[in-house]
Design an enzyme around this catalytic site. Structure first.
Site, PDB file in Angstrom:
ATOM      1  N   VAL A  52       0.738  -1.108   0.075  1.00  0.00           N
ATOM      2  CA  VAL A  52       0.057  -0.143  -0.005  1.00  0.00           C
ATOM      3  C   VAL A  52       0.762   1.055   0.024  1.00  0.00           C
ATOM      4  O   VAL A  52       1.838   1.563   0.684  1.00  0.00           O
ATOM      5  CB  VAL A  52      -0.956  -0.009   1.090  1.00  0.00           C
ATOM      6  CG1 VAL A  52      -1.880   1.220   1.279  1.00  0.00           C
ATOM      7  CG2 VAL A  52      -1.621  -1.136   1.167  1.00  0.00           C
ATOM      8  N   ASP A 157     -10.838 -11.798   7.986  1.00  0.00           N
ATOM      9  CA  ASP A 157      -9.647 -11.339   8.404  1.00  0.00           C
ATOM     10  C   ASP A 157      -9.957  -9.993   9.447  1.00  0.00           C
ATOM     11  O   ASP A 157      -9.217  -9.151   9.173  1.00  0.00           O
ATOM     12  CB  ASP A 157      -8.585 -11.079   7.281  1.00  0.00           C
ATOM     13  CG  ASP A 157      -7.210 -11.055   7.695  1.00  0.00           C
ATOM     14  OD1 ASP A 157      -6.908 -11.660   8.794  1.00  0.00           O
ATOM     15  OD2 ASP A 157      -6.313 -10.451   7.157  1.00  0.00           O
TER      16      ASP A 157
END
Length: 551
Positions: A52, A157
């Site tokens: 990211v 998650d």
């Protein structure tokens, strides 16, 4: 999995390392369109399947806006990428769920552009939160879970690093749907494809592929609208790899013709009919095929072997088989090893021994999704239960609440699933765990019985608000003991000691409301950490809990 970690210090103006600069240059080369829209300033996160970056874009009104650019690894499955985008576009952008702004694709590289939200890491704020902050935090997390569960999305998650939190502005955002799966009635069509591939292949579509076979990724840019930018992307020819250029036809045409099946039916004098060779079982190295069920051939014992003369032309030699007695007919032999037929309803009796019984050997290996982060996996995931639903997200939310109420993060940390299940037993009890496992078809054996702990006593002990069980006081004694370690007017005689610092810490906690935690908080925690997924509270039911009265 992939996360968007903490916000860059000094609003992203920290010095970028050489490695980050090389990663940014690589991203610009892999996806040239990014350079026409974004100025990538830093790398703010890295996971197993993606990285990211923080990018700035000049908007049409002249202001600069920050975006989070998630670059997925080239080996990510196209269906998995498309499914993540569909979750972001359909369910994202509201109810504390991160949305998507745009998507770039160049060959096998994909970059998902999302709004950037400044936030703090969970480790930085867990010791500074008041009980009211914890109440707000878990309320907004359950709100996001209720929203995605309405679409039939299982996040798989849930953890603090995937639920961004801005403590000052009270903002929340659930991110990273890279491991998401669909329920039986999911509204996400691509999640249905992911579920079918997972059940058929026995693995997770989100895992990197090891095959070098080229595949054409789907058109991902059609799923999201383009952002408003100050300039149009420059037209640039896509980079062509060496494998692409070498894929052109360079082999002779004759080889392709020879490789094709023979279609001619004409026969000449020297040709033989080879059509029956593939149907008739052939012996290997001249021995008799014992797998054939054909009756044995009887041979006349009076036939003698005729030896060719030495001067005979080899081309005209004729061989006559040696007369032999007929071989007895044998039953077909199966060389494949088969497991003994065992009643699968029998109870295994090989536990606590150094052998494996036939009951265990006859059972087929059960395949079930295990995706998620260690420490946040539900008991049904640890025991490989095939039927997993949205309740696994609720369990993860309960583990987060357990960390918030106890002040310990991470709370569970195990190297494998068995140790993780043992750690759950120490909190919820071994007898309760075994009973819950039996409800979804699993048998758990524990060497000794572990009692179920009181959640309030556990959390307050870990926060230092109660004496430790290692002290002389028994659990029943310190369950009803006062909060402070001793009378306030009793001098300790050790100025600046650990006891004084402990009392000061308790005073700080009292100011944050930790001396007035209602029973409803631990009741909700108990229902979130229900070992049985069938009776575990849902996100919708949890939002109606008395703990959130007034919100």
């Amino acid at each position: 999995m992939d996360v968007i970690p903490s916000v860059c210090k000094n609003n992203g103006r920290r010095k970028v390392s050489k490695d980050v600069e090389m990663d940014i240059e690589y991203l610009y080369e892999a996806v040239p369109q990014l350079s026409t829209v974004f100025h990538i300033r830093d790398k703010i996160g890295e996971g197993t399947f993606s990285s990211v970056y923080l990018g700035e874009a000049l908007m049409a009104d002249g202001r600069k806006e920050k975006f989070a650019l998630k670059h997925l690894i080239p080996t990510s499955h196209p269906v998995r990428i498309a499914a993540e985008l569909q979750c972001l576009t359909v369910a994202g952008g509201r109810e504390n769920v991160m949305g998507v702004t745009y998507c770039f694709r160049q060959n096998d590289h994909c970059v998902i552009v999302m709004p950037y939200m400044e936030h703090q890491t969970f480790v930085e704020v867990i010791g500074l939160l008041s009980f009211e902050d914890v109440r707000q935090y878990i309320y907004h997390l359950l709100k996001a879970l209720r929203h995605i569960h309405q679409f039939g999305i299982i996040h798989r998650d849930i953890k603090p690093t995937n639920f961004l939190y801005n403590h000052l502005e009270k903002k929340f955002a659930l991110v990273d749907f890279g491991l998401a799966q669909g329920t039986a009635d999911t509204q996400m069509e691509l999640l249905k494809v992911v579920k079918q591939k997972t059940q058929k292949g026995g693995g997770s579509v989100g895992k990197p592929e090891t095959s070098n076979r080229k595949r054409a990724p789907p058109d991902l840019t059609s799923l999201v609208p383009p952002p408003q930018t100050h300039s149009h992307p420059k037209t640039s020819a896509p980079h062509s790899s060496s494998s692409t250029s070498s894929s052109s036809s360079t082999k002779p045409t004759a080889k392709r013709v020879l490789a094709s099946p023979v279609t001619s039916t004409s026969r000449t004098k020297n040709t033989k009919d080879l059509s029956g060779l593939c149907r008739t079982p052939r012996a290997v190295f001249g021995e008799r095929n014992l797998n054939s069920c054909a009756p044995a051939r009887t041979i006349d014992p009076t036939v003698e072997l005729v030896k060719p003369s030495k001067t005979e032309d080899p081309a005209n030699r004729r061989f006559i088989s040696i007369p032999r007695r007929p071989l007895p007919v044998r039953t077909p032999v199966n060389n494949k090893r088969t497991n003994p037929t065992v009643n699968l309803g029998l109870t295994c009796s090989c536990h606590t021994t150094d052998r494996v019984c036939n009951v265990c050997m006859s059972r087929k290996q059960q395949v079930a999704p295990r995706a998620g982060t260690p420490g946040f996996r539900a008991p049904e995931v640890l025991t490989k239960c095939p039927n997993q639903g949205t309740a696994i997200d609720i369990w993860s939310a309960g583990v987060i609440l357990l960390s918030l109420l106890s002040g310990r993060y991470p709370f569970f940390k195990a190297s494998d699933d068995l140790i993780a299940l043992t750690q759950i037993m120490t909190i919820r009890g071994s007898k309760e765990t075994i009973q819950a496992a039996g409800t979804f078809g699993k048998s758990v054996v524990c060497s000794r019985e572990l009692p179920r702990q009181d959640l309030r006593t556990l959390c307050e002990t870990l926060r230092g608000r109660r004496p430790s069980p290692d002290d002389e006081a028994t659990p029943q004694d310190y369950r009803d003991s006062p909060v402070s370690a001793g009378p306030a007017d009793e001098p300790s005689g050790r100025g600046g000691s650990e006891d004084d610092r402990g009392l000061a810490e308790v005073g700080v906690q009292d100011e944050r409301g930790w001396n007035q935690v209602p029973d409803e908080a631990y009741d909700l925690l108990d229902r979130l950490l229900d070992l049985n997924p069938a009776t575990r509270i849902t996100a919708k039911q949890a939002l109606e809990h008395p703990l959130f009265a007034g919100l």
